[in-house]
Write a protein that holds these residues in place. Sequence first.
Motif, PDB file in Angstrom:
ATOM      1  N   VAL A 188       0.837  -1.199   0.000  1.00 37.76           N
ATOM      2  CA  VAL A 188       0.000   0.000   0.000  1.00 37.76           C
ATOM      3  C   VAL A 188       0.877   1.256   0.000  1.00 37.76           C
ATOM      4  CG1 VAL A 188      -1.698   1.323   1.311  1.00 37.76           C
ATOM      5  CG2 VAL A 188      -1.933  -1.166   1.128  1.00 37.76           C
ATOM      6  N   ALA A 189       1.911   1.249   0.825  1.00 42.93           N
ATOM      7  CA  ALA A 189       2.801   2.412   0.891  1.00 42.93           C
ATOM      8  C   ALA A 189       3.501   2.648  -0.452  1.00 42.93           C
ATOM      9  CB  ALA A 189       3.836   2.204   2.004  1.00 42.93           C
TER      10      ALA A 189
ATOM     11  N   ASP B  20      -4.127   2.081  -7.199  1.00 43.18           N
ATOM     12  CA  ASP B  20      -3.953   3.277  -6.377  1.00 43.18           C
ATOM     13  C   ASP B  20      -4.902   3.212  -5.185  1.00 43.18           C
ATOM     14  OD1 ASP B  20      -3.976   5.950  -5.325  1.00 43.18           O
ATOM     15  OD2 ASP B  20      -3.025   6.577  -7.205  1.00 43.18           O
ATOM     16  N   PRO B  21      -4.382   3.175  -3.949  1.00 46.80           N
ATOM     17  CA  PRO B  21      -5.238   3.079  -2.764  1.00 46.80           C
ATOM     18  C   PRO B  21      -6.209   4.242  -2.607  1.00 46.80           C
ATOM     19  CG  PRO B  21      -2.969   2.525  -2.211  1.00 46.80           C
ATOM     20  CD  PRO B  21      -2.953   3.094  -3.594  1.00 46.80           C
ATOM     21  N   ARG B  22      -5.923   5.380  -3.259  1.00 46.98           N
ATOM     22  CA  ARG B  22      -6.807   6.538  -3.134  1.00 46.98           C
ATOM     23  C   ARG B  22      -8.188   6.279  -3.733  1.00 46.98           C
ATOM     24  NH1 ARG B  22      -3.090  10.977  -5.837  1.00 46.98           N
ATOM     25  NH2 ARG B  22      -2.734   9.151  -7.180  1.00 46.98           N
ATOM     26  N   LEU B  23      -8.308   5.282  -4.590  1.00 47.20           N
ATOM     27  CA  LEU B  23      -9.616   4.941  -5.144  1.00 47.20           C
ATOM     28  C   LEU B  23     -10.612   4.553  -4.057  1.00 47.20           C
ATOM     29  CD1 LEU B  23      -8.599   2.809  -8.255  1.00 47.20           C
ATOM     30  CD2 LEU B  23      -9.696   5.044  -8.295  1.00 47.20           C
TER      31      LEU B  23
ATOM     32  N   ARG C 279     -11.185   5.925  -1.370  1.00 44.72           N
ATOM     33  CA  ARG C 279     -11.847   7.067  -0.742  1.00 44.72           C
ATOM     34  C   ARG C 279     -13.288   7.197  -1.239  1.00 44.72           C
ATOM     35  NH1 ARG C 279      -7.085  11.576  -1.678  1.00 44.72           N
ATOM     36  NH2 ARG C 279      -5.508  10.664  -0.283  1.00 44.72           N
ATOM     37  N   HIS C 280     -13.557   6.661  -2.412  1.00 44.45           N
ATOM     38  CA  HIS C 280     -14.911   6.679  -2.963  1.00 44.45           C
ATOM     39  C   HIS C 280     -15.689   5.537  -2.321  1.00 44.45           C
ATOM     40  CE1 HIS C 280     -18.122   7.506  -5.665  1.00 44.45           C
ATOM     41  NE2 HIS C 280     -17.975   6.400  -6.364  1.00 44.45           N
ATOM     42  N   ARG C 281     -16.682   5.881  -1.497  1.00 40.18           N
ATOM     43  CA  ARG C 281     -17.299   4.884  -0.628  1.00 40.18           C
ATOM     44  C   ARG C 281     -18.035   3.754  -1.360  1.00 40.18           C
ATOM     45  NH1 ARG C 281     -20.997   7.032   2.053  1.00 40.18           N
ATOM     46  NH2 ARG C 281     -20.858   9.231   1.582  1.00 40.18           N
ATOM     47  N   PRO C 282     -18.802   4.003  -2.428  1.00 45.68           N
ATOM     48  CA  PRO C 282     -19.403   2.873  -3.140  1.00 45.68           C
ATOM     49  C   PRO C 282     -18.350   1.904  -3.706  1.00 45.68           C
ATOM     50  CG  PRO C 282     -20.549   4.883  -3.704  1.00 45.68           C
ATOM     51  CD  PRO C 282     -19.344   5.297  -2.909  1.00 45.68           C
ATOM     52  N   PHE C 283     -17.241   2.454  -4.185  1.00 46.52           N
ATOM     53  CA  PHE C 283     -16.162   1.609  -4.678  1.00 46.52           C
ATOM     54  C   PHE C 283     -15.594   0.748  -3.551  1.00 46.52           C
ATOM     55  CE2 PHE C 283     -11.710   0.760  -5.670  1.00 46.52           C
ATOM     56  CZ  PHE C 283     -11.765   0.344  -6.998  1.00 46.52           C
ATOM     57  N   ALA C 284     -15.362   1.362  -2.397  1.00 42.14           N
ATOM     58  CA  ALA C 284     -14.847   0.623  -1.239  1.00 42.14           C
ATOM     59  C   ALA C 284     -15.852  -0.417  -0.764  1.00 42.14           C
ATOM     60  CB  ALA C 284     -14.508   1.597  -0.115  1.00 42.14           C
ATOM     61  N   ALA C 285     -17.138  -0.044  -0.747  1.00 43.26           N
ATOM     62  CA  ALA C 285     -18.174  -0.980  -0.310  1.00 43.26           C
ATOM     63  C   ALA C 285     -18.260  -2.182  -1.242  1.00 43.26           C
ATOM     64  CB  ALA C 285     -19.525  -0.264  -0.244  1.00 43.26           C
TER      65      ALA C 285
ATOM     66  N   THR D   3      -9.780  13.165  -7.043  1.00 42.41           N
ATOM     67  CA  THR D   3      -9.083  11.914  -6.754  1.00 42.41           C
ATOM     68  C   THR D   3      -8.920  11.078  -8.011  1.00 42.41           C
ATOM     69  OG1 THR D   3      -9.836  11.853  -4.479  1.00 42.41           O
ATOM     70  CG2 THR D   3      -9.188   9.768  -5.445  1.00 42.41           C
ATOM     71  N   LEU D   4     -10.030  10.916  -8.757  1.00 39.41           N
ATOM     72  CA  LEU D   4      -9.985  10.063  -9.946  1.00 39.41           C
ATOM     73  C   LEU D   4      -9.097  10.672 -11.026  1.00 39.41           C
ATOM     74  CD1 LEU D   4     -13.699   8.874 -10.180  1.00 39.41           C
ATOM     75  CD2 LEU D   4     -11.729   7.712  -9.177  1.00 39.41           C
ATOM     76  N   SER D   5      -9.085  11.985 -11.112  1.00 40.10           N
ATOM     77  CA  SER D   5      -8.200  12.621 -12.088  1.00 40.10           C
ATOM     78  C   SER D   5      -6.748  12.354 -11.747  1.00 40.10           C
ATOM     79  CB  SER D   5      -8.462  14.128 -12.132  1.00 40.10           C
ATOM     80  OG  SER D   5      -9.773  14.392 -12.587  1.00 40.10           O
TER      81      SER D   5
END
Length: 516
Positions: A250-251, A262-265, A267-273, A509-511
């Motif tokens: 992850v680091a 990219d772990p920042r993806l 941050r988008h909650r539906p994606f994480a869910a 984030t996505l950009s």
Amino acid sequence: MNQGPTAAGRKAVRHGAVLAVTCLALATVVSAMASLNVAIPDIARETHASQTQLSWIIDAYSLVFAALLLLAATLGDRFGRRRALLGGLALFAGGSAAATFSDDPAVLIALRAVLGVGAAFVMPATLSTITSTFPREQRTRAVSVWAAVAGASAVLGLLASGAVLEVWSWRSVFWLNVLLAVVAFVGTFVFVPESAEPAKQRVDAVGAALTVVGLGILVYSVIEAPEHGWGSARTLAGIALGLVVLAGFVAWELRTAHPLLDPRLFRHRPFAAGTLSITLQFFAFFGFIFVVMQYLQLVRGDSALIAAVSVLPMSAAMIPAARLAPKLAARVGVRRPWIVGLIAVGAGLAVLAELDAGSSYWLILTGLVPLGAGMGLAMTPATAAITDALPSRLQNVGSAVNDLARELGGALGIAVLGSALNAGYRDALDVEGLAEPVAEAARSSLAAANVVGTKTGNTALIDQARDAFASGLHLALLTGAGAAVIAAVCVALLLRRPNRSAGPARESTLSAVGEN
């Protein structure tokens, strides 16, 4: 943007044929995760594999599959998804053919790992081919078909394997792999257009290596835990080291210019869910398949075909539920059917955890129906949440994450539930007073206990071993039920209100991800 088909100027893409072929390729590699489970008793008797070795024979495939998915998806996007499909199917067929000539557990474990390499190239290419080939207005329907095939293929693979095992040995399961892979290969060659990403980004070799090492150490430690003890320094150190390596992954992904993921993806909650839900669903599902096939054949005494037919109600409930899920989501929103589905999975597994040596089939059926319907209701919205969360330029990432979540969940589920089964069986089995060779054989697996009990005429040992196995089954399935409930709680929390990051923050984030 994806490159168009190489033959775009000569003929139109036949979307129906593309969907059929990609779903066949998907079914080939997904069914291989479960189809060998029905042959586990025969493999144990013929190869004298221990319960731990049996876990490895099944999980070597899933582990390599999951560990290489991100790298294979990146290579497929860069050099062509059609090429990835053709190469992966060829390797899968070759490894399966070689496995038919082996009777050594170690060799079977190695060849199953080879199959996992081939499958890692096939699976992400199927979904990304669909999302890059189908127009957006047809994509949801195509993805729902893909999700239904992904879920049902495991059970249908069990049925097909059970049928061929009635007339041949466990090697027939590998020959079935060869047949499916060859047909899918020909269909891909004829109907599937080539597609690839025009920007040839650098391959993240360091990230790929960290994934393989981290997952390998973690799964190895879990599978071997019953041999050394869950509280032993070796087990705890192995699990800790695996988690540290994955944290390092992850680091690294946060720092590198061209990450595999990219772990920042997240941050988008539906994606994480969606990612979390798919992981825990298949953690429970494939772990269940691994333990229940042994229960049906070794405890109930069912034949391979009867055992496979016994779980068909799960598939019969799963397919229509997966097709119904988009309609329910359109009416009441995606959150409710998704959560209900996960709770149904947990309830079904909790019912099945009550099985023992004398349970009737009605108890099995009572657990299978909510399990299958729940999987169907939860799979489609979870898959759609992952793919719909990302713009078209990141569809390859979404496909890879969806596949990784599915296979990682399956690999960990087989490892954890199989290990819980093994630990519960060993703890409940009383071998005091038995000769050491007999005791050691009985401890290694239920199949070995049945064999040695039959040879020595010790029916009490057989009965006790079956009761001990039921104790391990109870622990394993309650673990799977707990995972499904945790998934339901997390999805409820992540989707408790509209995703506010869908605005400027999400686009930022996505950009940033897309520019890497």
